[in-house]
Design a protein around this motif. Structure first.
Motif, short mmCIF file in Angstrom:
data_model
loop_
_atom_site.label_atom_id
_atom_site.label_comp_id
_atom_site.label_asym_id
_atom_site.label_seq_id
_atom_site.Cartn_x
_atom_site.Cartn_y
_atom_site.Cartn_z
N ARG A 39 0.90 -1.25 -0.21
CA ARG A 39 -0.03 0.14 -0.01
C ARG A 39 0.81 1.28 0.02
N THR A 40 1.93 1.24 0.77
CA THR A 40 2.80 2.40 0.53
C THR A 40 3.35 2.75 -0.88
N SER A 41 3.78 1.64 -1.58
CA SER A 41 4.27 1.72 -2.98
C SER A 41 2.98 2.24 -3.67
N PHE A 129 -8.26 -5.43 6.41
CA PHE A 129 -7.45 -6.24 6.88
C PHE A 129 -6.53 -5.73 8.02
N LEU A 130 -5.88 -4.59 7.59
CA LEU A 130 -5.15 -3.91 8.75
C LEU A 130 -5.78 -3.43 9.73
N PHE A 183 2.64 -6.34 18.89
CA PHE A 183 3.58 -6.39 17.98
C PHE A 183 2.83 -6.42 16.72
N ALA A 184 1.82 -7.04 16.62
CA ALA A 184 1.14 -7.12 15.25
C ALA A 184 0.17 -6.12 15.35
N ALA A 185 -0.50 -5.67 16.25
CA ALA A 185 -1.50 -4.62 16.27
C ALA A 185 -1.13 -3.29 16.17
N ILE A 186 0.13 -2.79 16.78
CA ILE A 186 0.48 -1.40 16.59
C ILE A 186 1.05 -0.88 15.08
N ALA A 191 -0.34 2.03 10.49
CA ALA A 191 -0.45 2.16 8.97
C ALA A 191 -1.88 2.39 8.52
N TYR A 192 -2.83 1.68 9.18
CA TYR A 192 -4.24 1.99 8.72
C TYR A 192 -4.67 3.65 8.66
#
Length: 226
Positions: A39-41, A129-130, A183-186, A191-192
């Motif tokens: 998504r960044t790209s 998803f994020l 670690f997965a959530a932050i 990003a979202y």
């Protein structure tokens, strides 16, 4: 950290449920980072495309020539795709001599609106998803922690004398699940929020261009009819 209390050792000694939760969270984290890079790209490319197109559009270039140049490309996106969709519909409606300027403008705007909706949908890919990972990962990790602590205390109930050395590994392996969940959530939440803001800005850019381009075509339709 000693080898007896290493993360790998605690993971291997954890119960099946806690191991499954840890693996699930690690998988979610890996997939999230993959989508973050994608998504960044994509958003960086969309931002550059919008700026490049607006520069070419407002440079005074002839609309017919601009459309001809863009129509030859196979990978149109963003403002370029919206412009081509609207201009193509404008030319088609203008050829109908009975079409009034208002109908031409409305038809052109609808064509651009459809193109813009598809572009925004493409930009919003992977964002749900994020958002899901960011919202539920801490709770999944907490579930692993509760289950691990419960298992540790059940095991302690079977011995006559409990010591800190007996309690520590079970609690430590349980807390790792919460740490992995965070670690997965932050990163997913950060990003979202960042991507949602960028998508909103691009959507506003597309919307503003549609309004301005519709006004230009409406004036041109009136002039041609006159």
């Amino acid at each position: 950290m000693t080898s007896e209390m290493s993360v790998l050792h605690l993971f291997l000694e954890a119960s099946f449920v806690v191991q499954f939760i840890m693996l699930l969270l690690l998988t979610a984290s890996i997939v999230s980072w993959t989508f973050i890079f994608q998504r960044t790209s994509a958003l960086r490319k969309a931002t550059k495309e919008a700026a490049s197109f607006e520069e070419a559009f407002w440079s005074g270039a002839d609309l017919n020539e601009l459309y001809t140049d863009l129509a030859q490309k196979d990978d149109l996106s963003g403002c370029s795709l919206i412009f081509c969709s609207g201009f193509k519909e404008y030319v088609r409606l203008r050829k109908a001599s009975s079409t009034v300027p208002e109908s031409i403008t409305d038809g052109t705007y609808r064509a651009m609106r459809i193109a813009m909706s598809r572009e925004v949908d493409d930009l919003e890919q992977r964002l749900p998803f994020l958002a899901t990972v960011g919202s539920i990962s801490p709770y999944i990790g907490l579930l692993g922690t509760v289950w691990g602590i419960m298992t540790a205390f059940i095991a302690l109930g079977q011995v006559k004398q409990a010591t800190l050395q007996m309690v520590a590994p079970g609690i430590a392996e349980a807390l790792i699940a919460t740490a992995i969940g965070l670690f997965a959530a932050i990163p997913a939440v950060i990003a979202y929020n960042r991507f949602s803001t960028k998508v909103e800005k691009l959507e506003n850019t597309y919307g503003n261009f549609m309004e301005e381009f519709s006004a230009i075509l409406h004036r041109q339709s009136i002039a041609n009819r006159g």
